[in-house]
Design an enzyme around this catalytic site. Sequence first.
Site, PDB file in Angstrom:
ATOM      1  N   ASP A   1       0.927  -0.943   0.188  1.00  0.00           N
ATOM      2  CA  ASP A   1      -0.415   0.017   0.129  1.00  0.00           C
ATOM      3  C   ASP A   1       1.139   0.698   0.373  1.00  0.00           C
ATOM      4  O   ASP A   1       2.466   0.951   0.419  1.00  0.00           O
ATOM      5  CB  ASP A   1      -0.655   0.302   1.365  1.00  0.00           C
TER       6      ASP A   1
ATOM      7  N   ASN B   1      -5.054  -3.809  -7.399  1.00  0.00           N
ATOM      8  CA  ASN B   1      -6.590  -3.183  -6.674  1.00  0.00           C
ATOM      9  C   ASN B   1      -6.257  -1.470  -6.212  1.00  0.00           C
ATOM     10  O   ASN B   1      -7.521  -1.005  -6.263  1.00  0.00           O
ATOM     11  CB  ASN B   1      -7.053  -3.928  -5.192  1.00  0.00           C
TER      12      ASN B   1
ATOM     13  N   TYR C   1     -11.387   8.909 -14.595  1.00  0.00           N
ATOM     14  CA  TYR C   1     -11.620   7.512 -13.540  1.00  0.00           C
ATOM     15  C   TYR C   1     -11.695   6.672 -15.000  1.00  0.00           C
ATOM     16  O   TYR C   1     -12.075   5.963 -15.263  1.00  0.00           O
ATOM     17  CB  TYR C   1     -12.783   8.273 -12.159  1.00  0.00           C
TER      18      TYR C   1
ATOM     19  N   LYS D   1     -10.374   3.427 -16.100  1.00  0.00           N
ATOM     20  CA  LYS D   1     -10.831   2.001 -15.916  1.00  0.00           C
ATOM     21  C   LYS D   1     -11.411   0.949 -16.909  1.00  0.00           C
ATOM     22  O   LYS D   1     -11.228  -0.021 -16.845  1.00  0.00           O
ATOM     23  CB  LYS D   1     -11.988   2.287 -14.753  1.00  0.00           C
TER      24      LYS D   1
ATOM     25  N   THR E   1     -16.705   1.436   0.758  1.00  0.00           N
ATOM     26  CA  THR E   1     -15.811   1.514   1.777  1.00  0.00           C
ATOM     27  C   THR E   1     -15.252   3.341   2.537  1.00  0.00           C
ATOM     28  O   THR E   1     -16.120   3.643   1.858  1.00  0.00           O
ATOM     29  CB  THR E   1     -14.527   1.190   0.561  1.00  0.00           C
TER      30      THR E   1
HETATM   31  N1  LIG Z   1     -15.740   2.140  -3.676  1.00  0.00           N
HETATM   32  C1  LIG Z   1     -16.366   1.754  -4.699  1.00  0.00           C
HETATM   33  O1  LIG Z   1     -17.580   2.443  -4.711  1.00  0.00           O
HETATM   34  C2  LIG Z   1     -15.704   1.246  -5.823  1.00  0.00           C
HETATM   35  C3  LIG Z   1     -16.160   0.801  -6.764  1.00  0.00           C
HETATM   36  C4  LIG Z   1     -15.934   0.679  -7.820  1.00  0.00           C
HETATM   37  C5  LIG Z   1     -14.291   0.357  -8.331  1.00  0.00           C
HETATM   38  N2  LIG Z   1     -13.811   1.057  -6.652  1.00  0.00           N
HETATM   39  C6  LIG Z   1     -11.849   0.584  -6.798  1.00  0.00           C
HETATM   40  O2  LIG Z   1     -11.752  -0.106  -6.169  1.00  0.00           O
HETATM   41  C7  LIG Z   1     -10.845   0.182  -5.441  1.00  0.00           C
HETATM   42  C8  LIG Z   1     -10.531  -0.200  -4.272  1.00  0.00           C
HETATM   43  O3  LIG Z   1     -11.312   0.658  -3.575  1.00  0.00           O
HETATM   44  P1  LIG Z   1     -11.261   0.938  -2.153  1.00  0.00           P
HETATM   45  O4  LIG Z   1     -13.379   1.772  -2.246  1.00  0.00           O
HETATM   46  O5  LIG Z   1     -11.836  -0.578  -1.402  1.00  0.00           O
HETATM   47  O6  LIG Z   1     -10.739   2.236  -1.637  1.00  0.00           O
HETATM   48  P2  LIG Z   1     -10.372   3.073  -0.739  1.00  0.00           P
HETATM   49  O7  LIG Z   1      -9.976   4.174  -1.009  1.00  0.00           O
HETATM   50  O8  LIG Z   1     -10.474   2.075   0.681  1.00  0.00           O
HETATM   51  O9  LIG Z   1      -8.817   2.323   0.442  1.00  0.00           O
HETATM   52  C9  LIG Z   1      -7.403   2.993  -1.691  1.00  0.00           C
HETATM   53  C10 LIG Z   1      -6.288   2.003  -1.034  1.00  0.00           C
HETATM   54  O10 LIG Z   1      -5.334   2.409  -1.797  1.00  0.00           O
HETATM   55  C11 LIG Z   1      -4.442   2.904  -1.269  1.00  0.00           C
HETATM   56  N3  LIG Z   1      -4.181   4.040  -2.550  1.00  0.00           N
HETATM   57  C12 LIG Z   1      -4.161   5.058  -3.119  1.00  0.00           C
HETATM   58  N4  LIG Z   1      -3.186   5.021  -3.685  1.00  0.00           N
HETATM   59  C13 LIG Z   1      -1.971   4.701  -3.668  1.00  0.00           C
HETATM   60  C14 LIG Z   1      -0.611   4.813  -4.976  1.00  0.00           C
HETATM   61  N5  LIG Z   1      -0.475   5.353  -5.604  1.00  0.00           N
HETATM   62  N6  LIG Z   1      -0.064   3.105  -4.226  1.00  0.00           N
HETATM   63  C15 LIG Z   1       0.060   2.540  -3.539  1.00  0.00           C
HETATM   64  N7  LIG Z   1      -1.743   2.414  -3.030  1.00  0.00           N
HETATM   65  C16 LIG Z   1      -2.238   3.050  -3.045  1.00  0.00           C
HETATM   66  C17 LIG Z   1      -4.550   3.790  -0.125  1.00  0.00           C
HETATM   67  O11 LIG Z   1      -3.895   4.211   0.871  1.00  0.00           O
HETATM   68  C18 LIG Z   1      -5.505   2.436   0.643  1.00  0.00           C
HETATM   69  O12 LIG Z   1      -4.960   2.033   1.863  1.00  0.00           O
HETATM   70  C19 LIG Z   1      -9.705   1.085  -6.582  1.00  0.00           C
HETATM   71  O13 LIG Z   1      -9.221  -0.042  -7.610  1.00  0.00           O
HETATM   72  C20 LIG Z   1     -11.378   1.856  -6.767  1.00  0.00           C
HETATM   73  O14 LIG Z   1     -11.311   2.759  -7.974  1.00  0.00           O
HETATM   74  C21 LIG Z   1     -14.325   0.798  -5.850  1.00  0.00           C
END
Ligand SMILES: NC(=O)c1ccc[n+]([C@@H]2O[C@H](COP(=O)([O-])OP(=O)(O)OC[C@H]3O[C@@H](n4cnc5c(N)ncnc54)[C@H](O)[C@@H]3O)[C@@H](O)[C@H]2O)c1
Length: 262
Positions: free
Chosen positions: A38, A91, A155, A159, A190
Site C-alpha cells: 500500500d 487493486n 476515472y 478504468k 468503503t
Molecule cells: N468503493 C467503490 O464504490 C468502488 C467502486 C468501483 C471500483 N472501485 C475500485 O476499487 C479499488 C479499491 O477501492 P476502495 O473503495 O476499496 O478504496 P479505499 O479508499 O478503501 O482504499 C484505497 C487504498 O488505496 C491506497 N492507495 C491510494 N493511492 C495509492 C498508490 N498510489 N499506491 C498504492 N496504494 C495507494 C490507499 O492508501 C488505500 O489503502 C479502486 O481501484 C477503486 O477504483 C471502488
Amino acid sequence: MPQRFTGKVVALTAAASGIGLSAVRKLASEGAVISASDLSIDALKEALGPLDLSEDRLMMRQCDVTDMQQVRAFIDDTVERFGQLDILVNNAGLGALADVTELEEDAWHKVIAVTLDSVFYACRAAMPHLVRTQGAVVNTASISGLFGDNGLFAYNAAKGGVVNLTRALAVDYARDNVRVNAVCPGLTATPRTAWMMEDAKIKAEYDSRLPMGRPGTPDEMADAIAFLASSEASYITGVNLPVDGGLTAATNQPQFLRMRSD
Ligand SMILES: NC(=O)c1ccc[n+]([C@@H]2O[C@H](COP(=O)([O-])OP(=O)(O)OC[C@H]3O[C@@H](n4cnc5c(N)ncnc54)[C@H](O)[C@@H]3O)[C@@H](O)[C@H]2O)c1
C-alpha cells in the site's frame, strides 16, 4: 471454509483499506500466503496486524503504484521471499470529480497513473513469474470502466483502459495458462465512498437506481476476486465481471412498478 489457496502466493496492491483489505482477509482465510502493499505502510500494518498471520504467511511493503521501480521491487521481493508468485491482485485506483474544462493536467495524469499505469507496471513485473506458476491476475476495474459517469471522465477513461488491458493480456497469455480477469464493482461501502452515503441527496439517488437497493460490501467484492483467482474459474479469462447489485443491468428508465405501489 474451503481452502482454495493453500500453497498459493498472492501479491496485492492498495491492500490497507476497503476492497483490498477484504481481499487479503478472504484469500488468507483460504490458505494463501499474502504479500500486501500500500502507499501507506503504517495503514497496512494497522489493518493487517489483527489478522495475526505468521511471518511465513505475510509480507508487507510500502509501494506507490505510480512508481514503476517500486512496483517491480514489490514483485521481486515477493518472489525472493516466498519463491513464487501465483496470483496478482491489482487493486489501486483513483477518481477525480470534474468537468473536462476544469481538470488540471496533473490531476488527469495522477488518475491515469494510479488506476491504469499501475496495472501495466505490475503485470510487466509479474508476468514471467505467473507464467512459471500458470497463475492468474485479477484487476479491480469498475463499472465506471464499462460506461460513462457524470463528472468522472478521467476515472472512466482510466478504468476503461483497465477493462481492455484485462482482455488484451488475457489473449496474450492464454496459451501460457495465465488467466487475466477483472471485477467491476458498483457502489461499494468503503472509506472512499463514505461521504456519498452520508449525503442524503446522493444516497436517495442511489437508493432509486440500485436494483438491489443497497451498496455492495467490500467482502462481496473480495468473494468475486477470490472466485476469479481460484481454479474454479479455470476456463474464465478476459472477463470484466460486474459486481454491482444489478446496476449495469438496468436502463435507468423510471421504476414503473415501484412508482405504482407508492
Ligand atoms: N468503493 C467503490 O464504490 C468502488 C467502486 C468501483 C471500483 N472501485 C475500485 O476499487 C479499488 C479499491 O477501492 P476502495 O473503495 O476499496 O478504496 P479505499 O479508499 O478503501 O482504499 C484505497 C487504498 O488505496 C491506497 N492507495 C491510494 N493511492 C495509492 C498508490 N498510489 N499506491 C498504492 N496504494 C495507494 C490507499 O492508501 C488505500 O489503502 C479502486 O481501484 C477503486 O477504483 C471502488
